[in-house]
Write a protein that holds these residues in place. Sequence first.
Motif, PDB file in Angstrom:
ATOM      1  N   PHE A 329       9.920  18.389  -6.142  1.00 37.62           N
ATOM      2  CA  PHE A 329       9.901  16.930  -6.112  1.00 37.62           C
ATOM      3  C   PHE A 329      10.536  16.348  -4.854  1.00 37.62           C
ATOM      4  N   GLU A 330      10.920  17.180  -3.902  1.00 37.00           N
ATOM      5  CA  GLU A 330      11.637  16.670  -2.737  1.00 37.00           C
ATOM      6  C   GLU A 330      10.876  15.554  -2.024  1.00 37.00           C
ATOM      7  N   ALA A 331       9.576  15.750  -1.826  1.00 31.06           N
ATOM      8  CA  ALA A 331       8.766  14.725  -1.151  1.00 31.06           C
ATOM      9  C   ALA A 331       8.665  13.464  -2.002  1.00 31.06           C
ATOM     10  N   ALA A 332       8.520  13.638  -3.319  1.00 29.91           N
ATOM     11  CA  ALA A 332       8.412  12.485  -4.216  1.00 29.91           C
ATOM     12  C   ALA A 332       9.704  11.687  -4.237  1.00 29.91           C
ATOM     13  N   PHE A 333      10.840  12.370  -4.258  1.00 31.47           N
ATOM     14  CA  PHE A 333      12.123  11.673  -4.257  1.00 31.47           C
ATOM     15  C   PHE A 333      12.313  10.881  -2.959  1.00 31.47           C
ATOM     16  N   THR A 334      11.967  11.488  -1.839  1.00 32.17           N
ATOM     17  CA  THR A 334      12.106  10.803  -0.547  1.00 32.17           C
ATOM     18  C   THR A 334      11.185   9.589  -0.468  1.00 32.17           C
ATOM     19  N   HIS A 335       9.937   9.770  -0.913  1.00 35.29           N
ATOM     20  CA  HIS A 335       8.976   8.664  -0.889  1.00 35.29           C
ATOM     21  C   HIS A 335       9.467   7.508  -1.754  1.00 35.29           C
ATOM     22  N   ALA A 336      10.016   7.808  -2.930  1.00 31.15           N
ATOM     23  CA  ALA A 336      10.481   6.752  -3.831  1.00 31.15           C
ATOM     24  C   ALA A 336      11.642   5.979  -3.226  1.00 31.15           C
ATOM     25  N   SER A 337      12.568   6.681  -2.594  1.00 26.96           N
ATOM     26  CA  SER A 337      13.756   6.014  -2.054  1.00 26.96           C
ATOM     27  C   SER A 337      13.454   5.189  -0.812  1.00 26.96           C
ATOM     28  N   THR A 338      12.389   5.536  -0.086  1.00 25.71           N
ATOM     29  CA  THR A 338      12.095   4.833   1.159  1.00 25.71           C
ATOM     30  C   THR A 338      10.913   3.857   1.043  1.00 25.71           C
ATOM     31  N   GLN A 339       9.959   4.149   0.159  1.00 25.22           N
ATOM     32  CA  GLN A 339       8.744   3.350   0.090  1.00 25.22           C
ATOM     33  C   GLN A 339       8.586   2.564  -1.204  1.00 25.22           C
ATOM     34  N   LEU A 340       9.039   3.113  -2.328  1.00 21.11           N
ATOM     35  CA  LEU A 340       8.838   2.438  -3.613  1.00 21.11           C
ATOM     36  C   LEU A 340      10.012   1.508  -3.901  1.00 21.11           C
ATOM     37  N   THR A 341      10.230   0.612  -2.967  1.00 21.18           N
ATOM     38  CA  THR A 341      11.337  -0.332  -3.058  1.00 21.18           C
ATOM     39  C   THR A 341      10.805  -1.750  -3.207  1.00 21.18           C
ATOM     40  N   LEU A 342      11.634  -2.612  -3.763  1.00 20.56           N
ATOM     41  CA  LEU A 342      11.239  -4.006  -3.919  1.00 20.56           C
ATOM     42  C   LEU A 342      10.990  -4.650  -2.565  1.00 20.56           C
ATOM     43  N   ASP A 343      11.835  -4.366  -1.593  1.00 21.33           N
ATOM     44  CA  ASP A 343      11.654  -4.949  -0.254  1.00 21.33           C
ATOM     45  C   ASP A 343      10.309  -4.558   0.339  1.00 21.33           C
ATOM     46  N   ASN A 344       9.931  -3.300   0.193  1.00 23.86           N
ATOM     47  CA  ASN A 344       8.657  -2.844   0.739  1.00 23.86           C
ATOM     48  C   ASN A 344       7.489  -3.502   0.016  1.00 23.86           C
ATOM     49  N   MET A 345       7.582  -3.630  -1.316  1.00 25.92           N
ATOM     50  CA  MET A 345       6.530  -4.284  -2.090  1.00 25.92           C
ATOM     51  C   MET A 345       6.363  -5.740  -1.654  1.00 25.92           C
ATOM     52  N   LEU A 346       7.479  -6.417  -1.439  1.00 29.77           N
ATOM     53  CA  LEU A 346       7.430  -7.812  -1.021  1.00 29.77           C
ATOM     54  C   LEU A 346       6.808  -7.963   0.368  1.00 29.77           C
ATOM     55  N   GLU A 347       7.224  -7.113   1.302  1.00 30.10           N
ATOM     56  CA  GLU A 347       6.697  -7.194   2.663  1.00 30.10           C
ATOM     57  C   GLU A 347       5.204  -6.905   2.696  1.00 30.10           C
ATOM     58  N   ARG A 348       4.762  -5.911   1.937  1.00 29.79           N
ATOM     59  CA  ARG A 348       3.335  -5.583   1.897  1.00 29.79           C
ATOM     60  C   ARG A 348       2.536  -6.738   1.305  1.00 29.79           C
ATOM     61  N   THR A 349       3.056  -7.342   0.233  1.00 24.82           N
ATOM     62  CA  THR A 349       2.344  -8.452  -0.400  1.00 24.82           C
ATOM     63  C   THR A 349       2.277  -9.658   0.536  1.00 24.82           C
ATOM     64  N   LEU A 350       3.372  -9.985   1.186  1.00 23.30           N
ATOM     65  CA  LEU A 350       3.370 -11.086   2.153  1.00 23.30           C
ATOM     66  C   LEU A 350       2.386 -10.850   3.289  1.00 23.30           C
ATOM     67  N   SER A 351       2.322  -9.608   3.758  1.00 27.05           N
ATOM     68  CA  SER A 351       1.393  -9.317   4.848  1.00 27.05           C
ATOM     69  C   SER A 351      -0.050  -9.528   4.422  1.00 27.05           C
ATOM     70  N   ILE A 352      -0.344  -9.268   3.151  1.00 19.66           N
ATOM     71  CA  ILE A 352      -1.703  -9.495   2.644  1.00 19.66           C
ATOM     72  C   ILE A 352      -1.988 -10.999   2.543  1.00 19.66           C
ATOM     73  N   TYR A 353      -1.008 -11.772   2.081  1.00 25.14           N
ATOM     74  CA  TYR A 353      -1.184 -13.217   2.077  1.00 25.14           C
ATOM     75  C   TYR A 353      -1.501 -13.716   3.487  1.00 25.14           C
ATOM     76  N   LYS A 354      -0.753 -13.224   4.459  1.00 26.16           N
ATOM     77  CA  LYS A 354      -0.888 -13.730   5.824  1.00 26.16           C
ATOM     78  C   LYS A 354      -2.212 -13.320   6.478  1.00 26.16           C
ATOM     79  N   GLU A 355      -2.869 -12.289   5.932  1.00 22.15           N
ATOM     80  CA  GLU A 355      -4.197 -11.917   6.445  1.00 22.15           C
ATOM     81  C   GLU A 355      -5.195 -13.059   6.283  1.00 22.15           C
ATOM     82  N   LEU A 356      -4.946 -13.934   5.326  1.00 19.44           N
ATOM     83  CA  LEU A 356      -5.925 -14.962   4.951  1.00 19.44           C
ATOM     84  C   LEU A 356      -5.761 -16.248   5.754  1.00 19.44           C
ATOM     85  N   PHE A 357      -4.728 -16.314   6.595  1.00 20.16           N
ATOM     86  CA  PHE A 357      -4.477 -17.560   7.331  1.00 20.16           C
ATOM     87  C   PHE A 357      -4.596 -17.337   8.843  1.00 20.16           C
TER      88      PHE A 357
END
Length: 357
Positions: A329-357
């Motif tokens: 699970f080493e790769a899964a643990f690293t991915h979760a701690s660096t990518q599956l974060t609230l900050d990352n989810m928010l930034e990705r969602t905002l970037s999708i909103y901004k694609e439309l403007f």
Amino acid sequence: MQSEHASGQSTRGVLRIDNTLKITIIMAGYGEGGLEKHVVELANGLMRHKKEGVQVCVIADPMYGVRFAQDITFMPFVFSGSRRNPIALFQLWRTIRQTRPNLVHAHGNKAASMIGSLLPLLKVHSVATLHSRKKNVRMFRAFERVIAVSKVSTLNLEHPGIRIVYNGIAPSDDHSQASDGAWHNAPRGKRVIAVGRLVPVKGFDILIEAWSKIDAYLLILGEGFERPRLESLIADRGLTDRVRLAGHQHDVLPYVRSADLMVISSRYEGCPYVLIEALQQNLPVASTRVGVMPELLPAQALYDVEDPSALASTIQYALTDLDAFKTTFEAAFTHASTQLTLDNMLERTLSIYKELF
């Protein structure tokens, strides 16, 4: 400014005044699952960008109002009726118009169906989130962008604007653990946790059936209408000393931290928060091969749906040498701690909103 919906409908007249991004989020559910948690955390998190001109309004059932930050405009709306009811659709259109958005974001099939039918009248940019794989996803075609919480969620949808955004959580600074008493004093190395509503889709009946072959203690956190049936299954199979239904827990992290293994027995899933919580705590997970799990977990941690023998074999394999199983699970643990974060989810969602403007 002009853009086109995937359906070809024009969004002429959509303007951002003074660089303000006015987002109206619509949630039509009544549950206590991942979709509702996602919407609450997304909306509250987006308000961190208030100084950048982000404004958020949420339209949802009145029961959810207390969960949103004070600077979010909350518009209560009862979604209990049919998604095709013309009176309900008119009332929803009028409620959305009152929020004066330049972007609407619908969550789940019912909200997407209702908002999709209103988009030609609303003339705003549009995003919808698909939270799990569904057979009928045609209502998502009307939206300019479709956010999916896993790749498998999109298998029945052809759409040029699909974006994958995994759920994310904020790391907790609380390191408390459940007491040994919660585990009936089961020894370390034999503590297995499962979390979810006690409903058929979570597959706890299959999990209990498999437990007859497993020498370990199982703690199931959650509540739901299947409790009497599951209690009967536990008693009928003579498992009352090894399987416990612990009820709903507001905070599952103390239990996660004191467990040796998590098991997800769901018949289908999207991107469950309990999976992310486990991985961020370096807790290995055995799971059915559904939802986001094949994208995040090692192959040896997966088993087929409706197969109690395979479930039992996977858990036995994991518990026989937990250290070796955890190494995969080493790769899964690293991915979760660096990518599956609230900050990352928010930034990705905002970037999708901004694609439309």
